[in-house]
Scaffold this motif. Structure first.
Motif, mmCIF file in Angstrom:
data_model
loop_
_atom_site.group_PDB
_atom_site.id
_atom_site.type_symbol
_atom_site.label_atom_id
_atom_site.label_comp_id
_atom_site.label_asym_id
_atom_site.label_seq_id
_atom_site.Cartn_x
_atom_site.Cartn_y
_atom_site.Cartn_z
ATOM 1 N N THR A 276 44.443 -41.517 -37.390
ATOM 2 C CA THR A 276 44.619 -42.953 -37.621
ATOM 3 C C THR A 276 44.971 -43.640 -36.309
ATOM 4 N N ARG A 277 44.683 -44.928 -36.264
ATOM 5 C CA ARG A 277 44.960 -45.724 -35.071
ATOM 6 C C ARG A 277 46.446 -46.078 -35.027
ATOM 7 N N VAL A 278 47.095 -45.811 -33.887
ATOM 8 C CA VAL A 278 48.536 -46.049 -33.760
ATOM 9 C C VAL A 278 48.803 -46.792 -32.450
ATOM 10 N N ASP A 279 50.042 -47.315 -32.349
ATOM 11 C CA ASP A 279 50.506 -48.014 -31.143
ATOM 12 C C ASP A 279 51.549 -47.122 -30.469
ATOM 13 N N LEU A 280 51.143 -46.445 -29.404
ATOM 14 C CA LEU A 280 52.055 -45.529 -28.722
ATOM 15 C C LEU A 280 53.113 -46.268 -27.915
ATOM 16 N N ALA A 281 52.855 -47.505 -27.538
ATOM 17 C CA ALA A 281 53.871 -48.278 -26.815
ATOM 18 C C ALA A 281 55.113 -48.459 -27.683
ATOM 19 N N ARG A 282 54.913 -48.674 -28.975
ATOM 20 C CA ARG A 282 56.050 -48.799 -29.894
ATOM 21 C C ARG A 282 56.817 -47.487 -29.984
ATOM 22 N N LEU B 222 57.026 -45.255 -27.633
ATOM 23 C CA LEU B 222 57.753 -45.116 -26.369
ATOM 24 C C LEU B 222 59.074 -45.875 -26.411
ATOM 25 N N GLU B 223 59.053 -47.096 -26.913
ATOM 26 C CA GLU B 223 60.281 -47.887 -26.987
ATOM 27 C C GLU B 223 61.289 -47.268 -27.953
ATOM 28 N N LEU B 224 60.796 -46.732 -29.089
ATOM 29 C CA LEU B 224 61.706 -46.111 -30.058
ATOM 30 C C LEU B 224 62.375 -44.867 -29.481
ATOM 31 N N VAL B 225 61.613 -44.039 -28.746
ATOM 32 C CA VAL B 225 62.192 -42.822 -28.171
ATOM 33 C C VAL B 225 63.243 -43.174 -27.128
ATOM 34 N N VAL B 226 62.970 -44.164 -26.270
ATOM 35 C CA VAL B 226 63.953 -44.569 -25.262
ATOM 36 C C VAL B 226 65.207 -45.117 -25.936
ATOM 37 N N THR B 227 65.020 -45.927 -26.979
ATOM 38 C CA THR B 227 66.172 -46.465 -27.711
ATOM 39 C C THR B 227 66.993 -45.359 -28.342
ATOM 40 N N GLU C 113 51.463 -39.856 -33.412
ATOM 41 C CA GLU C 113 52.761 -40.407 -33.004
ATOM 42 C C GLU C 113 53.801 -39.304 -32.831
ATOM 43 N N ASP C 114 53.798 -38.331 -33.734
ATOM 44 C CA ASP C 114 54.762 -37.240 -33.680
ATOM 45 C C ASP C 114 54.595 -36.454 -32.379
ATOM 46 N N ALA C 115 53.338 -36.128 -32.025
ATOM 47 C CA ALA C 115 53.093 -35.365 -30.800
ATOM 48 C C ALA C 115 53.522 -36.153 -29.575
ATOM 49 N N PHE C 116 53.224 -37.457 -29.539
ATOM 50 C CA PHE C 116 53.602 -38.274 -28.386
ATOM 51 C C PHE C 116 55.122 -38.357 -28.259
ATOM 52 N N ILE D 44 57.274 -36.053 -29.198
ATOM 53 C CA ILE D 44 57.740 -34.760 -28.668
ATOM 54 C C ILE D 44 57.511 -34.683 -27.161
ATOM 55 N N VAL D 45 56.348 -35.159 -26.706
ATOM 56 C CA VAL D 45 56.049 -35.166 -25.268
ATOM 57 C C VAL D 45 57.086 -35.991 -24.524
ATOM 58 N N LEU D 46 57.356 -37.218 -25.006
ATOM 59 C CA LEU D 46 58.315 -38.092 -24.323
ATOM 60 C C LEU D 46 59.709 -37.489 -24.313
ATOM 61 N N ARG D 47 60.132 -36.928 -25.426
ATOM 62 C CA ARG D 47 61.483 -36.353 -25.497
ATOM 63 C C ARG D 47 61.639 -35.228 -24.470
ATOM 64 N N ASN D 48 60.648 -34.375 -24.354
ATOM 65 C CA ASN D 48 60.742 -33.275 -23.394
ATOM 66 C C ASN D 48 60.753 -33.784 -21.957
ATOM 67 N N LEU D 49 59.880 -34.730 -21.651
ATOM 68 C CA LEU D 49 59.799 -35.213 -20.270
ATOM 69 C C LEU D 49 61.025 -36.029 -19.885
ATOM 70 N N ILE D 50 61.499 -36.881 -20.801
ATOM 71 C CA ILE D 50 62.691 -37.678 -20.488
ATOM 72 C C ILE D 50 63.920 -36.785 -20.388
ATOM 73 N N GLU D 51 64.009 -35.810 -21.272
ATOM 74 C CA GLU D 51 65.144 -34.867 -21.226
ATOM 75 C C GLU D 51 65.153 -34.107 -19.906
#
Length: 453
Positions: free
Chosen positions: A303-309, A311-316, A344-347, A349-356
């Motif tokens: 499905t089509r998703v907005d990864l920018a959203r 990204l903001e949720l993970v940072v928050t 969205e779930d995979a993205f 996980i990617v952000l959490r690992n890289l930011i961590e």
């Protein structure tokens, strides 16, 4: 021992080459046989003309010779003094002694070498036919130059071979079109199978395939069904295992923390060491479960998703739960969007690992910059000492850790890279960071979905 590279050969190319070679060979053989038959037929035609000419000349010449005995009757046959055009056939009229009575104007002045005997005879220059009168007093020898016959055979052969030179490229084009059109279903089947991966297990369409290829499509579809079942079972096991592993570790950690509150002295320090080990165990278990999910192919989306959203949720989420996350700085370029068919779930996980990783291994007194650019690029930059190319290669390996005392399992970059591959996104690790003399930078380039900016 060096392994030899075997270059894959195209079946279409081999078919075209073999069919073209066979067609060319057949054309040339047919033309060669045609030239051979034509040469023999030309010889028979020329010999027939030669014989007929000589035999027709005999009665005319005998009659003319008889009339020449009458002085009042002028001769009407041409002799060597006549001036005419080039002759194809030449002749000499000879008596029984071999002397020339008269000849055609292109005939040699010396007697032919052919014997005064009825029939055909050939030398290096001419093909002769000798005809004689009934009393064997007059011999007519008609000669046909062999060069004329060779010229006729050559021109006839060229008339056969020249069309072949035109037909060969036409045949090549037709063979190429026919082979490509005939093998198009094979190419379609190849592309359909090539598109299959962990996230695309749709059956291969077989309704339009030829009868010979349908068993292959059925076998592939059976295999895809079994793989899909295996992936579903693996994902279910991973989801269940995540809960089953977290619960006992969390329970043991809670009991240990209660025990720490009740103890003092050396026993308390030992309990604190147990707490640290349990925290590390929980962290490692979490990473292993993420890796298992990545290997199960959760990176593909439908499905089509907005990864920018996302990204903001993970940072928050980081900012709410970790005091060290105050170093995070999110920069979003004006109008930057990141939308497409992703997971969205995979993205996340990617952000959490890289930011961590950036928070744990970066300098504590420097911020971690997260930038979303208008060209579908996400950059995560933290302060750190510059790494060598060998160190960069080492930390990208599974369980690979650089020269650091910070805690970690060495799986974060491996998990992120695996999931990004499934999302058709680029992954690049830079040290020093862009426009810096030090630092560490991770660049994510999204192109598999529709990136708007």
């Amino acid at each position: 021992m060096k392994q030899q590279k075997i270059r894959a050969q195209s079946m279409t190319r081999r078919l075209i080459l073999w069919l073209t070679g066979a067609a060319t060979a057949f054309w040339l053989i047919a033309a060669g046989l045609g030239v051979s038959v034509m040469h023999d037929e030309f010889g028979e035609i020329f010999d027939g003309s030669l014989q007929e000419t000589a035999e027709r000349l005999v009665p005319m010449i005998v009659t003319d010779l008889d009339r020449r005995k009458d002085p009042a009757y002028p001769p009407h046959l041409r002799d060597e003094s006549d001036d005419a055009g080039e002759e194809y056939l030449v002749y000499q009229v000879r008596d029984a002694k071999g002397d020339i009575l008269f000849r055609s104007h292109d005939a040699p002045a010396k007697p032919f070498g052919a014997p005064l005997k009825r029939g055909f005879w050939t030398d290096d220059t001419y093909r002769f036919f000798t005809a004689t009168s009934a009393d064997h007093a007059v011999f007519v020898q008609v000669a046909d130059a062999l060069a004329n016959r060779s010229e006729a055979s050559t021109e006839g052969g060229m008339a056969l071979f020249l069309p072949v030179l035109i037909l060969i490229p036409v045949s090549v084009l037709l063979i190429w079109l026919i082979v490509r059109r005939t093998l198009a279903p094979v190419d379609d089947l190849r592309r359909a199978i090539e598109e299959k991966d962990g996230g695309n297990m749709a059956p291969v369409p077989s309704g339009t395939l030829p009868r010979e290829l349908r068993p292959i499509a059925r076998s592939v579809n059976h295999l895809l069904t079994r793989l899909q079942s295996a992936f579903d079972a693996e994902r279910e096991f991973t989801a269940n295992s995540a809960h089953e592993l977290r619960t006992p570790i969390a329970g043991a950690l809670a009991q240990t923390q209660m025990l720490i509150a009740e103890l003092d002295g050396p026993k308390k320090r030992r309990a604190q060491q147990i707490e640290t080990s349990l925290v590390n165990l929980g962290h490692t278990a979490e990473k292993l479960l993420q890796l298992a999910r990545a290997e199960a192919g959760i990176g593909t989306g439908t499905t089509r998703v907005d990864l920018a959203r996302v990204l903001e949720l993970v940072v928050t989420d980081f900012e709410r739960g970790d005091p060290a996350s105050r170093r995070l700085r999110l920069h979003r370029a004006a109008g930057a969007k990141l939308e497409g068919t992703y997971s969205e779930d995979a993205f996340a996980i990617v952000l959490r690992n890289l930011i961590e990783n950036a928070l744990v291994h970066g300098r504590a007194d420097e911020p971690v910059d997260i930038r979303l650019e208008t060209n579908g690029v996400v950059r995560i930059v933290n302060g750190a000492a510059a790494l060598t190319p060998d160190e960069l290669a080492a930390i990208r390996k599974r369980f690979g850790r650089g020269n650091t005392a910070s805690p970690g399992s060495g799986l974060g970059l491996s998990i992120a890279e695996r999931l990004l591959q499934q999302m058709n996104a680029g992954f690049e690790v830079l040290s020093p960071a862009t426009d810096r003399a030090d630092g560490f930078e991770v660049v994510l380039r999204f192109g598999g979905g529709e990136v708007a900016g």
